[in-house]
Structures are given as structure tokens and as C-alpha cells.
Design a protein around this motif. Structure first.
Motif, PDB file in Angstrom:
ATOM      1  N   MET A   1       0.845  -1.173   0.000  1.00  0.00           N
ATOM      2  CA  MET A   1       0.000   0.000   0.000  1.00  0.00           C
ATOM      3  C   MET A   1       0.884   1.227   0.000  1.00  0.00           C
ATOM      4  N   PHE A   2       0.258   2.351  -0.321  1.00  0.00           N
ATOM      5  CA  PHE A   2       0.999   3.596  -0.438  1.00  0.00           C
ATOM      6  C   PHE A   2       0.220   4.736   0.209  1.00  0.00           C
ATOM      7  N   ILE A   3       0.949   5.621   0.844  1.00  0.00           N
ATOM      8  CA  ILE A   3       0.393   6.901   1.270  1.00  0.00           C
ATOM      9  C   ILE A   3       0.807   7.903   0.206  1.00  0.00           C
ATOM     10  N   VAL A   4      -0.176   8.570  -0.367  1.00  0.00           N
ATOM     11  CA  VAL A   4       0.093   9.604  -1.362  1.00  0.00           C
ATOM     12  C   VAL A   4      -0.083  10.945  -0.674  1.00  0.00           C
ATOM     13  N   ASN A   5       0.977  11.713  -0.618  1.00  0.00           N
ATOM     14  CA  ASN A   5       0.926  13.060  -0.051  1.00  0.00           C
ATOM     15  C   ASN A   5       0.887  14.068  -1.185  1.00  0.00           C
ATOM     16  N   PHE A   6      -0.260  14.741  -1.309  1.00  0.00           N
ATOM     17  CA  PHE A   6      -0.395  15.812  -2.293  1.00  0.00           C
ATOM     18  C   PHE A   6       0.029  17.124  -1.655  1.00  0.00           C
ATOM     19  N   ASN A   7       0.682  17.957  -2.427  1.00  0.00           N
ATOM     20  CA  ASN A   7       1.043  19.301  -1.991  1.00  0.00           C
ATOM     21  C   ASN A   7       0.566  20.265  -3.066  1.00  0.00           C
ATOM     22  N   PHE A   8      -0.273  21.208  -2.690  1.00  0.00           N
ATOM     23  CA  PHE A   8      -0.748  22.196  -3.656  1.00  0.00           C
ATOM     24  C   PHE A   8       0.363  23.219  -3.886  1.00  0.00           C
ATOM     25  N   ILE A   9       0.708  23.425  -5.145  1.00  0.00           N
ATOM     26  CA  ILE A   9       1.803  24.329  -5.482  1.00  0.00           C
ATOM     27  C   ILE A   9       1.316  25.626  -6.118  1.00  0.00           C
ATOM     28  N   LYS A  10       0.029  25.764  -6.205  1.00  0.00           N
ATOM     29  CA  LYS A  10      -0.605  27.002  -6.685  1.00  0.00           C
ATOM     30  C   LYS A  10      -1.579  27.476  -5.610  1.00  0.00           C
ATOM     31  N   PRO A  11      -2.001  28.723  -5.671  1.00  0.00           N
ATOM     32  CA  PRO A  11      -2.975  29.220  -4.686  1.00  0.00           C
ATOM     33  C   PRO A  11      -4.248  28.366  -4.682  1.00  0.00           C
ATOM     34  N   ILE A  12      -4.869  28.274  -3.514  1.00  0.00           N
ATOM     35  CA  ILE A  12      -6.047  27.416  -3.339  1.00  0.00           C
ATOM     36  C   ILE A  12      -7.160  27.788  -4.311  1.00  0.00           C
ATOM     37  N   GLU A  13      -7.253  29.046  -4.694  1.00  0.00           N
ATOM     38  CA  GLU A  13      -8.281  29.459  -5.662  1.00  0.00           C
ATOM     39  C   GLU A  13      -8.082  28.742  -6.999  1.00  0.00           C
TER      40      GLU A  13
ATOM     41  N   VAL B   1       4.784   7.161  -0.097  1.00  0.00           N
ATOM     42  CA  VAL B   1       5.402   6.398   0.976  1.00  0.00           C
ATOM     43  C   VAL B   1       4.784   5.006   0.907  1.00  0.00           C
ATOM     44  N   GLU B   2       5.597   4.000   0.657  1.00  0.00           N
ATOM     45  CA  GLU B   2       5.091   2.627   0.634  1.00  0.00           C
ATOM     46  C   GLU B   2       5.126   2.057   2.051  1.00  0.00           C
ATOM     47  N   PHE B   3       4.099   1.301   2.404  1.00  0.00           N
ATOM     48  CA  PHE B   3       4.075   0.654   3.713  1.00  0.00           C
ATOM     49  C   PHE B   3       3.357  -0.678   3.606  1.00  0.00           C
ATOM     50  N   ILE B   4       3.572  -1.522   4.599  1.00  0.00           N
ATOM     51  CA  ILE B   4       2.946  -2.835   4.660  1.00  0.00           C
ATOM     52  C   ILE B   4       1.965  -2.822   5.827  1.00  0.00           C
ATOM     53  N   PRO B   5       0.661  -2.815   5.535  1.00  0.00           N
ATOM     54  CA  PRO B   5      -0.314  -2.777   6.630  1.00  0.00           C
ATOM     55  C   PRO B   5      -0.343  -4.100   7.397  1.00  0.00           C
ATOM     56  N   VAL B   6      -0.353  -3.975   8.706  1.00  0.00           N
ATOM     57  CA  VAL B   6      -0.457  -5.172   9.549  1.00  0.00           C
ATOM     58  C   VAL B   6      -1.607  -5.071  10.546  1.00  0.00           C
ATOM     59  N   MET B   7      -2.167  -3.872  10.701  1.00  0.00           N
ATOM     60  CA  MET B   7      -3.305  -3.697  11.607  1.00  0.00           C
ATOM     61  C   MET B   7      -4.246  -2.657  11.014  1.00  0.00           C
ATOM     62  N   SER B   8      -5.535  -2.800  11.334  1.00  0.00           N
ATOM     63  CA  SER B   8      -6.525  -1.818  10.892  1.00  0.00           C
ATOM     64  C   SER B   8      -7.802  -2.004  11.702  1.00  0.00           C
ATOM     65  N   THR B   9      -8.766  -1.147  11.415  1.00  0.00           N
ATOM     66  CA  THR B   9     -10.094  -1.337  11.990  1.00  0.00           C
ATOM     67  C   THR B   9     -10.720  -2.546  11.334  1.00  0.00           C
ATOM     68  N   VAL B  10     -11.823  -3.010  11.849  1.00  0.00           N
ATOM     69  CA  VAL B  10     -12.523  -4.149  11.251  1.00  0.00           C
ATOM     70  C   VAL B  10     -12.865  -3.848   9.805  1.00  0.00           C
ATOM     71  N   ASP B  11     -13.347  -2.661   9.517  1.00  0.00           N
ATOM     72  CA  ASP B  11     -13.764  -2.310   8.165  1.00  0.00           C
ATOM     73  C   ASP B  11     -12.610  -2.326   7.168  1.00  0.00           C
ATOM     74  N   LEU B  12     -11.409  -2.015   7.615  1.00  0.00           N
ATOM     75  CA  LEU B  12     -10.263  -1.978   6.711  1.00  0.00           C
ATOM     76  C   LEU B  12      -9.415  -3.241   6.782  1.00  0.00           C
ATOM     77  N   GLY B  13      -9.791  -4.168   7.615  1.00  0.00           N
ATOM     78  CA  GLY B  13      -9.017  -5.376   7.816  1.00  0.00           C
ATOM     79  C   GLY B  13      -8.780  -6.189   6.563  1.00  0.00           C
ATOM     80  N   ARG B  14      -9.695  -6.127   5.622  1.00  0.00           N
ATOM     81  CA  ARG B  14      -9.541  -6.928   4.407  1.00  0.00           C
ATOM     82  C   ARG B  14      -8.355  -6.479   3.571  1.00  0.00           C
ATOM     83  N   TYR B  15      -7.815  -5.309   3.832  1.00  0.00           N
ATOM     84  CA  TYR B  15      -6.649  -4.824   3.080  1.00  0.00           C
ATOM     85  C   TYR B  15      -5.327  -5.206   3.727  1.00  0.00           C
ATOM     86  N   CYS B  16      -5.359  -5.720   4.926  1.00  0.00           N
ATOM     87  CA  CYS B  16      -4.118  -6.080   5.635  1.00  0.00           C
ATOM     88  C   CYS B  16      -3.602  -7.425   5.144  1.00  0.00           C
TER      89      CYS B  16
END
Length: 95
Positions: free
Chosen positions: A1-13, A79-94
Motif C-alpha cells: 500500500m501507499f500513502i500519497v501526499n499531495f502538496n498544492f503548489i498554486k494558490p487554493i483558488e 510512501v510505501e508501507f505494509i499494513p499489519v493492523m486496521s479497523t474491522v472495516d479496513l481489515g480486508r486490506y491487511c
């Protein structure tokens, strides 16, 4: 799995001009199970997505088609990571 961090490089408008098409695009990724959850950070100068993709290349392929990236109002890093724990609802992705 991956965490994607977006950074806005232009004004929010300018980011706001593309938010709807961005959300329409990424909603398809949620339907296909490629994105699991995401949203803006607080304050809204950045965003984050948890991606369930098979490879870094797959994430790049998806993100490079994102309107925020194509319109050059945002950039991202992964950021790549290996999930090993989650809530019940997200458990199917671990592993």
C-alpha cells in the motif's frame, strides 16, 4: 500500500478550479478499489490518499492522469508501507 501526499503548489483558488474534476477522476479509483480513503489535510494546503496498488508504477500511472497533476496545481510523493493492523472495516486490506 501507499500513502500519497499531495502538496498544492498554486494558490487554493486555482486548485479549487480543478477540485470537481479531480474528485470525479479519483472516485473511479475508489470504485476499482485502488484508493481506500483520502481527503484534504487541515489546513487545506495539502491532501492525502491511501492507495491499494500492486506497485509504485501503478500509483504513478494513476496519479499522472489526475487533473490536479496534469494542470500543475499539485505535486505528490509516495510512501510505501505494509499494513499489519486496521479497523474491522479496513481489515480486508491487511496482509
Amino acid at each position: 500500500m501507499f500513502i500519497v501526499n499531495f502538496n498544492f503548489i498554486k494558490p487554493i483558488e486555482e486548485v479549487n478550479r480543478f477540485t470537481e474534476v479531480h474528485r470525479n477522476y479519483i472516485s473511479e479509483q475508489y470504485k476499482m478499489g485502488k484508493f481506500i480513503l483520502g481527503g484534504p489535510k487541515s489546513p487545506r494546503t495539502r491532501g492525502v490518499v491511501i492507495a491499494n496498488c500492486d506497485s509504485e508504477e501503478e500509483v504513478y500511472e494513476i496519479l499522472d492522469k489526475d487533473p490536479l497533476i496534469q494542470k500543475e496545481v499539485a505535486e505528490y510523493n509516495l510512501v510505501e508501507f505494509i499494513p499489519v493492523m486496521s479497523t474491522v472495516d479496513l481489515g480486508r486490506y491487511c496482509k
